[in-house]
Design an enzyme around this catalytic site. Structure first.
Site, PDB file in Angstrom:
ATOM      1  N   THR A 167       0.846  -1.190   0.000  1.00  0.00           N
ATOM      2  CA  THR A 167       0.000   0.000   0.000  1.00  0.00           C
ATOM      3  C   THR A 167       0.888   1.249   0.000  1.00  0.00           C
ATOM      4  OG1 THR A 167      -1.801  -1.062   1.168  1.00  0.00           O
ATOM      5  CG2 THR A 167      -1.512   1.267   1.631  1.00  0.00           C
ATOM      6  N   ARG A 196     -14.011  -6.933   0.136  1.00  0.00           N
ATOM      7  CA  ARG A 196     -13.263  -6.786   1.397  1.00  0.00           C
ATOM      8  C   ARG A 196     -12.594  -5.415   1.443  1.00  0.00           C
ATOM      9  NH1 ARG A 196      -7.734  -5.328   2.522  1.00  0.00           N
ATOM     10  NH2 ARG A 196      -7.147  -6.201   4.515  1.00  0.00           N
ATOM     11  N   VAL A 197     -12.698  -4.760   2.574  1.00  0.00           N
ATOM     12  CA  VAL A 197     -12.041  -3.465   2.759  1.00  0.00           C
ATOM     13  C   VAL A 197     -11.185  -3.556   4.020  1.00  0.00           C
ATOM     14  CG1 VAL A 197     -12.380  -1.003   3.154  1.00  0.00           C
ATOM     15  CG2 VAL A 197     -13.947  -2.233   1.644  1.00  0.00           C
ATOM     16  N   GLY A 198      -9.946  -3.109   3.915  1.00  0.00           N
ATOM     17  CA  GLY A 198      -9.032  -3.144   5.066  1.00  0.00           C
ATOM     18  C   GLY A 198      -9.046  -1.839   5.829  1.00  0.00           C
ATOM     19  N   GLY A 234      -0.040  -2.375   6.241  1.00  0.00           N
ATOM     20  CA  GLY A 234       0.151  -3.686   6.847  1.00  0.00           C
ATOM     21  C   GLY A 234      -1.147  -4.475   6.865  1.00  0.00           C
ATOM     22  N   GLY A 254      -4.485  -5.122   7.372  1.00  0.00           N
ATOM     23  CA  GLY A 254      -5.618  -4.238   7.630  1.00  0.00           C
ATOM     24  C   GLY A 254      -6.538  -4.728   8.731  1.00  0.00           C
TER      25      GLY A 254
HETATM   26  N1  ASP Z   1      -3.407  -2.219   4.840  1.00  0.00           N
HETATM   27  C1  ASP Z   1      -3.728  -2.708   3.527  1.00  0.00           C
HETATM   28  C2  ASP Z   1      -4.986  -3.502   3.590  1.00  0.00           C
HETATM   29  O1  ASP Z   1      -5.170  -4.251   4.537  1.00  0.00           O
HETATM   30  C3  ASP Z   1      -2.672  -3.530   2.921  1.00  0.00           C
HETATM   31  C4  ASP Z   1      -1.317  -2.870   2.920  1.00  0.00           C
HETATM   32  O2  ASP Z   1      -0.995  -2.050   3.739  1.00  0.00           O
HETATM   33  O3  ASP Z   1      -0.544  -3.200   2.030  1.00  0.00           O
HETATM   34  O4  ASP Z   1      -5.771  -3.437   2.677  1.00  0.00           O
END
Ligand code: ASP
Length: 297
Positions: free
Chosen positions: A156, A184-186, A208, A210
């Protein structure tokens, strides 16, 4: 007059060594794009949007072009932008075929009565705003073409900045986790989790796992500690330690506080990042730092 600062990250995870050069070059370019705005007296909000646009265009990162595919083989992206001056924010989630989800998030903030629009509704809003849709293949990144067993975990992108006027802003954008459930949403587009900015304390962008990060409302948790007067480097380290001890999570954080101090921490192998700040008093003398790793815990 405040000291402008911009910090960007390209995600916390395990990056294949063959990708390091591209990740570092992308972070450098993004930080400089944001810095150009700040140096010219531009707003932190414009700087973080410009920086994240660069990272969204870069196929080395899991955002915009370069996003991971979900379980159905589709790219669905999330983004948030927040203005520390007003606490106004715009966010989108599960959007498809958008080159710059961060710009769509900004339009939500500035041109809709809402803060957060998802899925088909967000895409209809994009259409109304005249934002053009791209071919789905344009978004798929180089890393998704490799063996998924060795693919990097997460990458991300995010940016935090403070401008000459002392205004803070943050932007975070993601394609989410590889093979995620459709819809899905993080943490990334959730206010307080993936991002938070408040002129009273500073700004934070997270990356990280999510599902773990959102449990701690990690960016707001970090900003609350900044508000208590704890310096950004210490807050970043403490909050990443908390991520591990409290919920067993892995991730990273970038921060900037009201003194212009930069905080960076992750408990993953890497977190490519870059930051630019003035060196000494002269506005033209700057320090640029680009690295794959910050402090490890
Ligand atoms: N935090 C993001 C998510 O869970 C993933 C990432 O940080 O790469 O969607």
């Amino acid at each position: 007059m405040n000291r402008p600062v911009i910090v960007v990250h390209g995600g916390a995870g395990a990056f294949r060594e063959s990708m390091w050069e591209a990740c570092l070059a992308g972070c450098r370019q993004a930080a400089l794009a944001g810095w150009e705005r700040l140096r010219a007296g531009g707003a932190a909000l414009d700087a973080v949007e410009a920086a994240v646009q660069v990272l969204e265009d870069d196929p080395a990162f899991d955002a915009g072009r370069g996003s991971f595919l979900n379980m159905a083989g589709v790219v669905q992206m999330d983004a948030i932008i927040m203005d520390g001056r007003t606490l106004d924010l715009g966010a989108v989630a599960a959007v498809e075929r958008i080159r710059h989800p961060i710009t769509l998030a900004r339009r939500v903030m500035e041109r809709s009565p809402h803060n957060f629009i998802v899925g088909p509704g967000a895409m209809a809003f994009a259409e109304q705003e005249g934002i053009s849709f791209c071919d789905p293949d344009e978004l798929q990144g180089v890393h998704v073409l490799e063996d998924s067993a060795t693919a990097p975990g997460m990458d991300t992108v995010g940016a935090v900045a403070v401008d000459l006027a002392g205004n803070f802003a943050v932007a975070t954008s993601t394609g989410g986790t590889p093979g995620k459930w459709p819809g899905r949403v993080g943490d990334s587009p959730l206010v307080g989790a993936g991002a938070y900015a408040d002129n009273r304390c500073g700004a934070a962008s997270a990356t990280g796992e999510g599902e773990k990060l959102m449990r701690l409302v990690i960016s707001k948790t970090a900003c609350d500690r900044l508000a208590a007067g704890i310096p950004a480097p210490q807050v970043a380290a403490e909050v990443i330690r908390l991520l591990h001890t409290r919920v067993g999570g892995h991730g990273g954080l970038i921060l900037v506080d009201r003194e212009g101090r930069v905080g960076l921490a992750h408990n993953t192998q890497s977190m490519p990042h870059a930051y630019v700040l003035p060196r000494g008093e002269g506005p033209l003398e700057t320090t640029l730092v680009v690295a794959m790793e910050a402090r490890l815990y």
